[in-house]
Design an enzyme around this catalytic site. Structure first.
Site, short mmCIF file in Angstrom:
data_model
loop_
_atom_site.label_atom_id
_atom_site.label_comp_id
_atom_site.label_asym_id
_atom_site.label_seq_id
_atom_site.Cartn_x
_atom_site.Cartn_y
_atom_site.Cartn_z
N GLY A 159 -21.33 30.02 -11.24
CA GLY A 159 -20.78 28.98 -10.41
C GLY A 159 -21.82 28.40 -9.30
O GLY A 159 -21.57 27.77 -8.39
N THR A 160 -23.24 28.42 -9.90
CA THR A 160 -24.02 27.67 -8.91
C THR A 160 -25.11 26.69 -9.63
O THR A 160 -25.36 27.05 -10.76
CB THR A 160 -24.76 28.53 -8.13
OG1 THR A 160 -25.78 28.03 -7.36
CG2 THR A 160 -25.50 29.74 -8.82
N ASN A 177 -21.10 30.95 -0.70
CA ASN A 177 -19.87 30.24 -0.42
C ASN A 177 -19.48 30.74 1.09
O ASN A 177 -19.74 31.81 1.35
CB ASN A 177 -18.93 30.64 -1.37
CG ASN A 177 -19.06 29.97 -3.04
OD1 ASN A 177 -19.57 29.28 -3.05
ND2 ASN A 177 -18.25 30.65 -3.72
N PRO A 223 -13.26 22.58 -3.29
CA PRO A 223 -14.26 21.47 -3.98
C PRO A 223 -15.59 22.09 -4.06
O PRO A 223 -15.96 22.77 -2.98
CB PRO A 223 -14.07 20.30 -3.19
CG PRO A 223 -13.67 20.55 -1.68
CD PRO A 223 -12.77 22.03 -2.03
N ASP A 224 -16.47 21.95 -5.08
CA ASP A 224 -17.86 22.31 -5.08
C ASP A 224 -18.54 21.11 -4.27
O ASP A 224 -17.86 20.41 -3.71
CB ASP A 224 -18.28 22.83 -6.35
CG ASP A 224 -18.69 21.72 -7.44
OD1 ASP A 224 -18.85 21.99 -8.73
OD2 ASP A 224 -18.42 20.47 -6.77
N PHE A 225 -19.83 21.47 -4.32
CA PHE A 225 -20.67 20.06 -3.72
C PHE A 225 -21.27 19.10 -4.49
O PHE A 225 -21.09 17.98 -4.23
CB PHE A 225 -21.81 20.91 -3.02
CG PHE A 225 -21.14 21.98 -1.87
CD1 PHE A 225 -21.24 23.32 -2.43
CD2 PHE A 225 -21.20 21.62 -0.76
CE1 PHE A 225 -20.88 24.13 -1.19
CE2 PHE A 225 -20.83 22.48 0.46
CZ PHE A 225 -20.52 23.56 -0.03
N ARG A 226 -21.61 19.57 -5.74
CA ARG A 226 -22.30 18.51 -6.61
C ARG A 226 -21.74 17.99 -7.79
O ARG A 226 -22.25 17.22 -8.63
CB ARG A 226 -23.86 19.12 -6.77
CG ARG A 226 -24.66 19.39 -5.67
CD ARG A 226 -25.99 20.06 -5.58
NE ARG A 226 -26.59 20.21 -4.58
CZ ARG A 226 -26.33 21.32 -3.59
NH1 ARG A 226 -25.36 21.94 -3.91
NH2 ARG A 226 -26.95 21.18 -2.32
N ASP A 279 -16.25 30.49 1.96
CA ASP A 279 -14.64 30.61 1.94
C ASP A 279 -14.06 32.12 1.91
O ASP A 279 -12.95 32.31 2.26
CB ASP A 279 -14.06 30.23 0.48
CG ASP A 279 -14.76 30.57 -0.73
OD1 ASP A 279 -14.91 29.83 -1.55
OD2 ASP A 279 -14.94 31.79 -0.69
N HIS A 285 -24.90 31.90 3.30
CA HIS A 285 -24.70 30.90 4.08
C HIS A 285 -23.63 31.09 4.98
O HIS A 285 -23.05 30.06 5.72
CB HIS A 285 -24.50 29.58 3.34
CG HIS A 285 -25.51 29.28 2.15
ND1 HIS A 285 -25.31 28.58 1.17
CD2 HIS A 285 -26.84 29.64 2.21
CE1 HIS A 285 -26.48 28.26 0.44
NE2 HIS A 285 -27.42 29.38 1.00
N1 APR Z 1 -16.91 27.30 -13.90
C1 APR Z 1 -18.30 27.35 -13.92
N2 APR Z 1 -19.06 26.38 -13.31
C2 APR Z 1 -18.40 25.47 -12.53
C3 APR Z 1 -17.26 25.67 -12.19
C4 APR Z 1 -16.16 26.37 -12.87
N3 APR Z 1 -15.07 26.35 -12.51
N4 APR Z 1 -17.00 24.65 -11.12
C5 APR Z 1 -18.33 24.26 -10.84
N5 APR Z 1 -19.00 24.78 -11.56
C6 APR Z 1 -20.48 24.65 -11.70
C7 APR Z 1 -20.99 23.19 -11.51
O1 APR Z 1 -21.33 22.58 -12.79
C8 APR Z 1 -22.36 23.45 -10.76
O2 APR Z 1 -23.47 23.77 -11.62
O3 APR Z 1 -20.89 25.35 -10.48
C9 APR Z 1 -21.92 24.49 -9.96
C10 APR Z 1 -21.70 24.47 -8.48
O4 APR Z 1 -22.94 23.70 -7.79
P1 APR Z 1 -22.76 23.10 -6.54
O5 APR Z 1 -21.73 22.03 -6.22
O6 APR Z 1 -24.31 22.52 -6.27
O7 APR Z 1 -22.65 24.58 -5.47
P2 APR Z 1 -23.72 25.53 -4.95
O8 APR Z 1 -24.56 25.65 -6.25
O9 APR Z 1 -22.69 26.88 -4.63
O10 APR Z 1 -24.12 24.94 -3.94
C11 APR Z 1 -25.14 25.62 -3.05
O11 APR Z 1 -25.55 23.83 -1.51
O12 APR Z 1 -24.47 22.30 -0.08
C12 APR Z 1 -25.13 23.49 0.05
O13 APR Z 1 -24.76 25.24 1.42
C13 APR Z 1 -23.99 24.35 0.44
O14 APR Z 1 -23.71 26.59 -0.37
C14 APR Z 1 -23.83 25.44 -0.97
C15 APR Z 1 -25.28 25.20 -1.46
#
Ligand code: APR
Length: 281
Positions: free
Chosen positions: A212-213, A120, A45-48, A122, A139
């Protein structure tokens, strides 16, 4: 909306143009800035992201004062249970690198990968074949853990056994009794030294891939804007992020990053190599 941004800053770049410059050796130092979105298609899972992100899932834990507290070291010190509950869930699953991770390995094999800055924890970049010296885990990473007070390290199998059993791992030394914490960087903790030294690589990059961020967490969030003007920046993400799209040389590939890297591999004429690499990891 994104289309209006594109109208205001007519793209002087295209993926085909970028691919041509990679093939003719004009682009040979690619820096990647990656986040949780490159691992979601592996089931991580991602975070947001709404509903599927970790923060929405743990919102049910009423005890959290705010949703990111679960990864905040100041909260963890007195209430570690929610963090270990999320960790226990992740430990039940085993993850395979995505085709996006395989693409990073392809860039390395083409000798055009300068560095991957990943947020990430992972370890899937390494699992896909990107060598350690080409990954800055801003991180931290799972895979090693230690007592927060006396710093003694714990073996991973013991740590996993204790966490999976639902206990909170604590130091064996009764006079210490510190929490055993993975070597991941929580909110409120400093980033690794090699992060600070590695960001200089942005000054000499020929191409930046942001994938992916949401670019919401500093200091990684500021990296793309530190890139000198004129260096193409490609965003491979479901939504806009940071200031990507504000420069004429930016390219926005909005959508799944797995599809985005496939379109770049197609433009490079290396789609089969990519798919074979991914199948082999
Ligand atoms: N393809 C493209 N984009 C994607 C996909 C995918 N399969 N899945 C998710 N996304 C996008 C989401 O729309 C979002 O914009 O990836 C982004 C993920 O954002 P976050 O969930 O905020 O994750 P991240 O940016 O890595 O968070 C940064 O926050 O909580 C802390 O330490 C934690 O490293 C993390 C940091």
């Amino acid at each position: 909306s994104t289309s209006s941004i594109q109208e205001q800053t007519p793209q002087i770049n295209s993926i085909d143009a970028i691919a041509t410059r990679i093939k003719n050796g004009d682009i040979k130092r690619i820096v990647v800035i990656a986040g949780a979105g490159i691992s979601t298609s592996a089931g991580y899972p991602d975070f947001r992201s709404p509903k599927t992100g970790i923060y929405d899932k743990t919102a049910a834990l009423k005890t959290l004062p705010y949703r990111e507290a679960i990864f905040d070291v100041r909260y963890f010190k007195h209430t570690p249970e929610p963090f270990f509950a999320v960790l226990r869930g992740l430990m039940q699953m085993n993850f395979k690198p995505t085709v996006t991770h395989a693409f990073l390995s392809l860039l390395h094999r083409m000798e055009v990968l300068e560095m991957v800055f990943t947020q990430n924890i992972d370890g899937l970049e390494r699992a896909a074949g990107v060598p350690d010296e080409k990954v800055v885990a801003a991180h931290g990473q799972f895979g090693s853990q230690r007592c927060m007070i006396c710093k003694i390290s714990w073996p991973s199998d013991r740590f996993e056994r204790v966490v999976k059993s639902g206990q909170v791992p604590r130091c064996d030394d009764a006079f210490c009794n510190g929490l055993i914490k993975p070597d991941t960087v929580m909110f409120g903790e400093p980033l690794s030294q090699n992060f600070a030294t590695s960001t200089k690589l942005l000054d000499s990059a020929d191409l930046i891939l942001v994938m992916g961020t949401s670019l919401k967490v500093h200091p990684v969030a500021a990296l793309p804007s530190q890139v000198p003007k004129g260096v193409p920046r490609v965003l491979l993400n479901r939504e806009k992020a940071g200031d990507l799209g504000s420069r004429r040389e930016d390219i926005l590939l909005l959508g799944d990053c797995d599809e985005g890297v496939r379109s770049i591999a197609d433009a490079l004429g290396l789609r089969d190599e990519l798919e074979n690499l991914w199948r082999a990891v």
